[in-house]
Scaffold this active site. Structure first.
Site, PDB file in Angstrom:
ATOM      1  N   GLY A  94     -21.437 -18.884  50.583  1.00  0.00           N
ATOM      2  CA  GLY A  94     -21.392 -19.445  49.239  1.00  0.00           C
ATOM      3  C   GLY A  94     -21.064 -20.928  49.269  1.00  0.00           C
ATOM      4  O   GLY A  94     -21.609 -21.718  48.496  1.00  0.00           O
ATOM      5  N   ASP A 314      -8.894 -15.624  48.392  1.00  0.00           N
ATOM      6  CA  ASP A 314      -9.555 -14.948  49.519  1.00  0.00           C
ATOM      7  C   ASP A 314      -8.622 -13.959  50.228  1.00  0.00           C
ATOM      8  O   ASP A 314      -9.065 -13.190  51.080  1.00  0.00           O
ATOM      9  CB  ASP A 314     -10.056 -15.989  50.535  1.00  0.00           C
ATOM     10  CG  ASP A 314     -11.200 -16.824  49.967  1.00  0.00           C
ATOM     11  OD1 ASP A 314     -11.855 -16.372  49.010  1.00  0.00           O
ATOM     12  OD2 ASP A 314     -11.436 -17.932  50.481  1.00  0.00           O
TER      13      ASP A 314
HETATM   14  C1  S3P Z   1     -14.172 -22.125  48.886  1.00  0.00           C
HETATM   15  C2  S3P Z   1     -13.770 -21.896  47.590  1.00  0.00           C
HETATM   16  C3  S3P Z   1     -13.487 -20.555  47.061  1.00  0.00           C
HETATM   17  C4  S3P Z   1     -13.255 -19.541  48.179  1.00  0.00           C
HETATM   18  C5  S3P Z   1     -14.310 -19.649  49.239  1.00  0.00           C
HETATM   19  C6  S3P Z   1     -14.316 -21.037  49.861  1.00  0.00           C
HETATM   20  C7  S3P Z   1     -14.451 -23.513  49.320  1.00  0.00           C
HETATM   21  O1  S3P Z   1     -14.591 -20.109  46.281  1.00  0.00           O
HETATM   22  O2  S3P Z   1     -13.206 -18.244  47.646  1.00  0.00           O
HETATM   23  O3  S3P Z   1     -14.075 -18.694  50.272  1.00  0.00           O
HETATM   24  O4  S3P Z   1     -14.581 -23.763  50.538  1.00  0.00           O
HETATM   25  O5  S3P Z   1     -14.538 -24.383  48.445  1.00  0.00           O
HETATM   26  P1  S3P Z   1     -14.728 -20.453  44.716  1.00  0.00           P
HETATM   27  O6  S3P Z   1     -14.941 -21.902  44.552  1.00  0.00           O
HETATM   28  O7  S3P Z   1     -15.933 -19.649  44.263  1.00  0.00           O
HETATM   29  O8  S3P Z   1     -13.460 -19.971  44.077  1.00  0.00           O
END
Ligand code: S3P
Length: 427
Positions: A94, A314
């Site tokens: 993501g 997380d």
């Molecule tokens: C992350 C932000 C978080 C986290 C993901 C990593 C990042 O997600 O859950 O594992 O590296 O910016 P969200 O921005 O969707 O909360």
């Protein structure tokens, strides 16, 4: 291949250096590719997610050399990136998908971003909407709200934007686009989220100002190559912390763990639960780090919600597991974001821990766990989610029967070598 685990009341002892922080590792590649010159990284996480980031930037023509956990990125800055001839495959990541959208929107070329089945289900509207407000041209399924996404790079303009969800990925995508946009962008985050982007951009020479909840960034800034030291990932350490807390007689040391205050909610939680642990700081400037010593403890149930949630989002799978061994009730609320992670982590955590005999109930925005309950053997599913895989492996330490994990390979997304580390603490 499924993994079969059966332990007889193991006692965990020893010292582990958990692999590098995933969020910081991703950013080191991205910002190294945005900067002019040669960026060097040490302690880089060789997990599948961060390797996806490397492969995407190589397709943009950036030279990236790997030597163990050391990485060298040689770039002329974003102006030197070239139109990729193939789809940018972001795998299960993501962070790669969302942060890259902010960067690709501001180029002068066309690109396509797509990942695996999990990425195809994750909401991209939260990124696409603010980027469109800046002038971005992004198209895809359901009006551009799901991958695959096609991006035609174009000139962007600054915006004033209040984040509708507490998300560091959304904040970071806008911040990155803003660096290439005309004017001054203001981003307001109602609840503080991890600030690795702001810290590392400052390290690369960008001026990012924060006042209260508002972040201000001017367009047209140039980044200069630098050296990045990546501390251990507290989100990976969390599983070892959980393992030591729930196995009687254990005492482990986790060295050089990142302790950026936007990430240490897990330490606040175990402190409130009554855990016996110590934190010895090893770096206090930039990205902070510490050695953590954790001893098995008698724990009590607590309430977890509000501004604490983004600081431990997380870690909820392992916190839920720890809560099954706490005396009393643990309530986790305000965590509806879990429903759109690598999988729906509310349903998945509740279903899997319930299979082992936990007294756990899902709510719309979290879960309620009554403890302590002995855990039994079970056939555990990961749903392809690395953190569900590690939760199952840690749970097996206290189970009174064999535990099978259907797809242990997914653990390598964030913690390659996890099972070897766990084994080293047990032997
Ligand atoms: C992350 C932000 C978080 C986290 C993901 C990593 C990042 O997600 O859950 O594992 O590296 O910016 P969200 O921005 O969707 O909360």
């Amino acid at each position: 291949m499924p993994l079969n685990l059966e332990y007889k009341k193991p006692v965990l002892k020893g010292t582990i250096q958990v692999p590098g922080d995933k969020s910081i590792s991703h950013r080191s590649i991205m910002f190294g590719a945005m900067a002019s010159g040669k960026t060097t990284v040490e302690g880089f996480l060789l997990g599948a997610d961060c390797l996806s980031t490397i492969s995407c930037f190589r397709k943009l023509g950036v030279t990236i050399d790997l030597d163990g956990d050391r990485v060298t990125i040689t770039s002329e800055g974003a102006a030197g990136w070239k139109e990729p001839a193939a789809i940018l495959d972001t795998g299960n990541s993501g962070t790669t998908t969302r942060l890259m959208l902010g960067l690709l929107a501001a180029t002068n070329f066309h690109s396509v971003v797509a990942g695996d089945d999990s990425i195809a289900k994750r909401p991209m509207k939260r990124i696409v909407e603010p980027l469109r407000q800046m002038g971005a041209d992004i198209r895809g399924r359901q009006n551009g709200h799901f991958t695959p996404l096609a991006i035609q790079g174009t000139k962007l303009s600054a915006i004033n934007y209040t984040l509708p969800v507490a998300s560091a990925q959304v904040k970071s995508a806008i911040l990155l686009a803003a660096l290439y946009a005309d004017g001054i962008t203001l981003i307001e985050e109602p609840v503080a989220t991890r600030d690795h982007t702001e810290i590392m951009l400052g390290h690369f020479g960008a001026v990012i100002k924060r006042s209260g909840n508002t972040i201000r960034v001017g367009g047209g800034q140039k980044l200069t190559a630098n050296h990045v030291k990546v501390p251990g990932d507290i989100s990976s350490a969390a599983f070892m912390i959980g393992a030591a807390l729930i196995t009687q007689g254990s005492e482990i040391r986790l060295t050089n763990v990142g302790t950026n205050p936007t990430r240490t909610g897990i330490l606040d939680v175990i402190g409130q639960m009554g855990a016996d642990f110590e934190m010895e700081e090893t770096a206090v400037e930039g990205e902070r780090s510490a050695d953590l010593v954790i001893r098995s403890s008698r724990l009590k149930g607590i309430e977890i919600g509000g501004a604490l949630i983004p600081r431990l989002i997380d870690e909820i799978p392992v916190i839920a597991l720890i809560a099954t061994q706490c005396h009393g009730t643990t309530v986790i609320k305000d965590a509806e974001e879990l429903r759109v992670k690598e999988t729906d982590r509310i349903s998945a955590v509740v279903d899997e821990l319930a299979k082992m005999g936990a007294d756990i109930t899902a709510t719309s925005d979290g879960m309620i766990i009554n403890g302590p309950t002995p855990l039994t053997g079970a056939e555990m599913k990961t749903y392809g989610d690395h953190r569900l895989g590690m939760m199952a492996a840690v749970a097996s330490l206290t189970a009174d029967g064999p535990v099978t994990i259907d797809d242990p390979d997914c653990i390598a997304v964030s913690y390659p070598g996890f099972m070897e580390h766990l084994k080293r603490l047990i032997d």
